[in-house]
Design a protein around this motif. Sequence first.
Motif, PDB file in Angstrom:
ATOM      1  N   UNK A 159       0.847  -1.200   0.000  1.00 40.02           N
ATOM      2  CA  UNK A 159       0.000   0.000   0.000  1.00 40.02           C
ATOM      3  C   UNK A 159       0.881   1.249   0.000  1.00 40.02           C
ATOM      4  N   UNK A 160       0.424   2.304  -0.645  1.00 39.11           N
ATOM      5  CA  UNK A 160       1.216   3.543  -0.672  1.00 39.11           C
ATOM      6  C   UNK A 160       0.344   4.747  -0.311  1.00 39.11           C
ATOM      7  N   UNK A 161       1.007   5.801   0.095  1.00 39.12           N
ATOM      8  CA  UNK A 161       0.304   7.045   0.475  1.00 39.12           C
ATOM      9  C   UNK A 161       1.210   8.217   0.122  1.00 39.12           C
ATOM     10  N   UNK A 162       0.617   9.218  -0.506  1.00 41.51           N
ATOM     11  CA  UNK A 162       1.385  10.414  -0.857  1.00 41.51           C
ATOM     12  C   UNK A 162       1.600  11.271   0.392  1.00 41.51           C
ATOM     13  N   UNK A 217      -4.445   7.104  -9.715  1.00 42.35           N
ATOM     14  CA  UNK A 217      -4.004   6.336 -10.887  1.00 42.35           C
ATOM     15  C   UNK A 217      -3.014   5.266 -10.451  1.00 42.35           C
ATOM     16  N   UNK A 218      -2.854   4.270 -11.304  1.00 42.03           N
ATOM     17  CA  UNK A 218      -1.842   3.246 -11.047  1.00 42.03           C
ATOM     18  C   UNK A 218      -0.481   3.747 -11.533  1.00 42.03           C
ATOM     19  N   UNK A 219       0.520   3.627 -10.656  1.00 43.39           N
ATOM     20  CA  UNK A 219       1.882   4.026 -11.025  1.00 43.39           C
ATOM     21  C   UNK A 219       2.831   2.829 -10.924  1.00 43.39           C
ATOM     22  N   UNK A 220       3.906   2.894 -11.720  1.00 42.65           N
ATOM     23  CA  UNK A 220       5.015   1.951 -11.548  1.00 42.65           C
ATOM     24  C   UNK A 220       6.229   2.767 -11.087  1.00 42.65           C
ATOM     25  N   UNK A 221       7.209   2.071 -10.506  1.00 46.45           N
ATOM     26  CA  UNK A 221       8.387   2.774  -9.976  1.00 46.45           C
ATOM     27  C   UNK A 221       9.664   2.260 -10.652  1.00 46.45           C
ATOM     28  N   UNK A 222      10.618   3.160 -10.858  1.00 47.00           N
ATOM     29  CA  UNK A 222      12.007   2.788 -11.130  1.00 47.00           C
ATOM     30  C   UNK A 222      12.837   3.168  -9.911  1.00 47.00           C
ATOM     31  N   UNK A 223      13.787   2.297  -9.541  1.00 52.88           N
ATOM     32  CA  UNK A 223      14.705   2.608  -8.442  1.00 52.88           C
ATOM     33  C   UNK A 223      15.868   3.461  -8.937  1.00 52.88           C
ATOM     34  N   UNK A 224      16.783   3.858  -8.035  1.00 53.56           N
ATOM     35  CA  UNK A 224      17.811   4.851  -8.373  1.00 53.56           C
ATOM     36  C   UNK A 224      19.034   4.300  -9.101  1.00 53.56           C
ATOM     37  N   UNK A 225      19.195   2.966  -9.195  1.00 52.53           N
ATOM     38  CA  UNK A 225      20.429   2.434  -9.785  1.00 52.53           C
ATOM     39  C   UNK A 225      20.373   2.511 -11.311  1.00 52.53           C
ATOM     40  N   UNK A 226      21.533   2.188 -11.943  1.00 42.15           N
ATOM     41  CA  UNK A 226      21.612   2.261 -13.413  1.00 42.15           C
ATOM     42  C   UNK A 226      20.876   1.098 -14.083  1.00 42.15           C
ATOM     43  N   UNK A 227      20.560   0.090 -13.339  1.00 40.26           N
ATOM     44  CA  UNK A 227      20.018  -1.144 -13.900  1.00 40.26           C
ATOM     45  C   UNK A 227      18.529  -1.005 -14.217  1.00 40.26           C
ATOM     46  N   UNK A 228      18.143  -1.339 -15.446  1.00 40.61           N
ATOM     47  CA  UNK A 228      16.710  -1.212 -15.747  1.00 40.61           C
ATOM     48  C   UNK A 228      15.883  -2.345 -15.144  1.00 40.61           C
ATOM     49  N   UNK A 229      16.565  -3.356 -14.606  1.00 46.30           N
ATOM     50  CA  UNK A 229      15.818  -4.363 -13.825  1.00 46.30           C
ATOM     51  C   UNK A 229      15.298  -3.770 -12.514  1.00 46.30           C
ATOM     52  N   UNK A 230      15.848  -2.623 -12.157  1.00 42.57           N
ATOM     53  CA  UNK A 230      15.468  -1.962 -10.904  1.00 42.57           C
ATOM     54  C   UNK A 230      14.100  -1.296 -11.112  1.00 42.57           C
ATOM     55  N   UNK A 231      13.109  -2.153 -11.293  1.00 42.19           N
ATOM     56  CA  UNK A 231      11.771  -1.713 -11.700  1.00 42.19           C
ATOM     57  C   UNK A 231      10.725  -2.398 -10.821  1.00 42.19           C
ATOM     58  N   UNK A 232       9.726  -1.660 -10.425  1.00 41.17           N
ATOM     59  CA  UNK A 232       8.669  -2.205  -9.569  1.00 41.17           C
ATOM     60  C   UNK A 232       7.328  -1.938 -10.230  1.00 41.17           C
ATOM     61  N   UNK A 233       6.690  -3.025 -10.596  1.00 42.66           N
ATOM     62  CA  UNK A 233       5.495  -2.942 -11.426  1.00 42.66           C
ATOM     63  C   UNK A 233       4.252  -2.509 -10.646  1.00 42.66           C
ATOM     64  N   UNK A 234       4.276  -2.730  -9.333  1.00 39.05           N
ATOM     65  CA  UNK A 234       3.110  -2.359  -8.522  1.00 39.05           C
ATOM     66  C   UNK A 234       1.881  -3.145  -8.891  1.00 39.05           C
ATOM     67  N   UNK A 235       0.770  -2.520  -9.235  1.00 38.76           N
ATOM     68  CA  UNK A 235       0.636  -1.083  -9.357  1.00 38.76           C
ATOM     69  C   UNK A 235       0.584  -0.387  -7.992  1.00 38.76           C
ATOM     70  N   UNK A 236       1.136   0.819  -7.945  1.00 36.12           N
ATOM     71  CA  UNK A 236       1.075   1.646  -6.751  1.00 36.12           C
ATOM     72  C   UNK A 236       0.035   2.728  -7.011  1.00 36.12           C
ATOM     73  N   UNK A 237      -1.003   2.713  -6.202  1.00 34.36           N
ATOM     74  CA  UNK A 237      -2.142   3.616  -6.460  1.00 34.36           C
ATOM     75  C   UNK A 237      -1.911   4.947  -5.732  1.00 34.36           C
ATOM     76  N   UNK A 238      -1.758   6.027  -6.535  1.00 31.13           N
ATOM     77  CA  UNK A 238      -1.434   7.341  -5.959  1.00 31.13           C
ATOM     78  C   UNK A 238      -2.261   8.427  -6.637  1.00 31.13           C
ATOM     79  N   UNK A 239      -2.407   9.576  -5.977  1.00 31.83           N
ATOM     80  CA  UNK A 239      -3.101  10.690  -6.638  1.00 31.83           C
ATOM     81  C   UNK A 239      -2.411  11.021  -7.961  1.00 31.83           C
ATOM     82  N   UNK A 240      -3.202  11.373  -8.928  1.00 28.70           N
ATOM     83  CA  UNK A 240      -2.670  11.585 -10.283  1.00 28.70           C
ATOM     84  C   UNK A 240      -1.681  12.759 -10.351  1.00 28.70           C
ATOM     85  N   UNK A 241      -1.744  13.664  -9.358  1.00 30.37           N
ATOM     86  CA  UNK A 241      -0.863  14.841  -9.453  1.00 30.37           C
ATOM     87  C   UNK A 241       0.473  14.644  -8.737  1.00 30.37           C
TER      88      UNK A 241
END
Length: 504
Positions: free
Chosen positions: A417-420, A435-459
């Motif tokens: 669960x997430x909260x802004x 809206x549903x969001x996905x996340x990228x982490x801070x490393x150079x690797x594109x595997x550093x990806x989190x599909x979620x979905x993480x539900x957050x305010x659209x703004x």
Amino acid sequence: MSTLDKEYLNMESFTVQIEEQDKAGTNKNNDEQNTADTNKNDEVHEKADTNKNDEVQDKAGMNKNDEEQNTAGTNKINDEQNTADTNKNDEKTEIDDNLLIDIVPQILSTATTFSSYPSDLHSIDKVISDLQPEIPLYCIRPKVIESAANLFVSSFPGRVLYAAKCNTDPYILQMLWQGGIRHFDCASLGEIELIYRHFPLGKIHFMHPLKTKNSIRKAYFDYGIRDFSLDSIEELNKIIEATASGSDLGLFIRVELPKGIALHDLSGKYGASVIESINILRQARPIAKQLGICFHVGSQCLEPQCYEHAFAIVSDIISQANVKIDVIDAGGGFPASYPGSIPPSLDLFFLAIKRGFDALNLPEGALLWCEPGRALVSAACSLVVKVMARKNHTLYINDGIYGNLADAGPLLDWRFPVRLVRPDQLSTTKTDEEKNFTFYGPTCDSLDFMDGPFVLPNDVKVDDYIEIGQFGAYNSAFRTSFNGFGETMTALVNDDPLMITPGY
Ligand SMILES: Cc1ncc(COP(=O)(O)O)c(C=O)c1O
């Protein structure tokens, strides 16, 4: 040091407090543990399965591993143990001294002691607003851990071992202890050393079915551990050899279960088949002081019936093996709430286990144990991350799968669960649209990806913070410093968890 630092206490200051208390030996920490021990334990044992053997064993457990070591064997063994203990204390002093170089000012100005959490904890929003952290912030809710432990220990119809692998944050360990946890399921010498250092009065059980001979030897002779799990005759022989045919062993045969419906399957890697279990039980019985059967239904098990199915397999094994069984350890697997994964009430799991245990009709005095991890600590923690960039509905955040968010990555795709959290609410236009969001982490690797979905305010936008909840189980245990990231602050907070687990 600022007031903020005092109030929000980072991880290092707590670690050092524990080290400091440990160093003093029979100091406050031990006294507190003793008192807590007496009070809580009495309660626990009145409620839980007031079985005589259990009480006897608990007293032995509470009387410190040292004592077990002293009564365990010959003078030679005691000498070895004394030397080992002395060495360990020396090591500990060295570590403490090193840590103290950097951290002494924080200890001196930290008003909080380990006997309790501060009464004036703040909300996550206030901490974020005050600190505006640039690195991930791990938030711990002390009251939530303590009450989860308390509820588990008082409601489970037997003994509760905390599965240390789940989270070994020193503050979390301390709150579990305050909630009444006295027994620890450890999987390695590293965990054993850590738990022993924090809780010399606790009782450790070495419940990894595959161990090195050296780790068994050290566990037995240096740490007074008597209980070992195993799933093969090779492991049985290893335990016999490494403990010099110890006459006081608790041997727990880990039984294989078919793949269940738990979200995180644990079948396949460890566990003896029915035939193998029967054979191991027969060979172990004459050697074991206490003979047990253990299993794991898989982590985040959503169906109480899974435990009953496991007990049915155990029942079949016991009747075929035809040997006396002293303990059944129902393992972990107890669930917490996550988006799309809301479990039935915890009581229903306890009921199913009790039914399964009673149906075994074991001889008078047989004990029931369990090894929860996730259910004890999941709701107690949140991670707060900062948004670094936004591309459509993908957010680039300052933590990822190589940091604290491994479970959210491609391997498990765990949903949280997430909260802004906006430090400055007034400067933003509020919108209720989510809206549903996905996340990228801070490393150079594109595997550093989190599909979620993480539900957050659209703004949601750059510089916003996001609280990721139900975060206490496993995640931070996997943290690495890949790419130079991984640094995390810790704060104690007083918010309620983002989700409530039924039964808590
Ligand atoms: C042997 C053993 N016991 C207990 C646990 C804790 O499981 P859970 O966190 O699902 O309660 C695990 C987790 O992997 C385990 O391997």
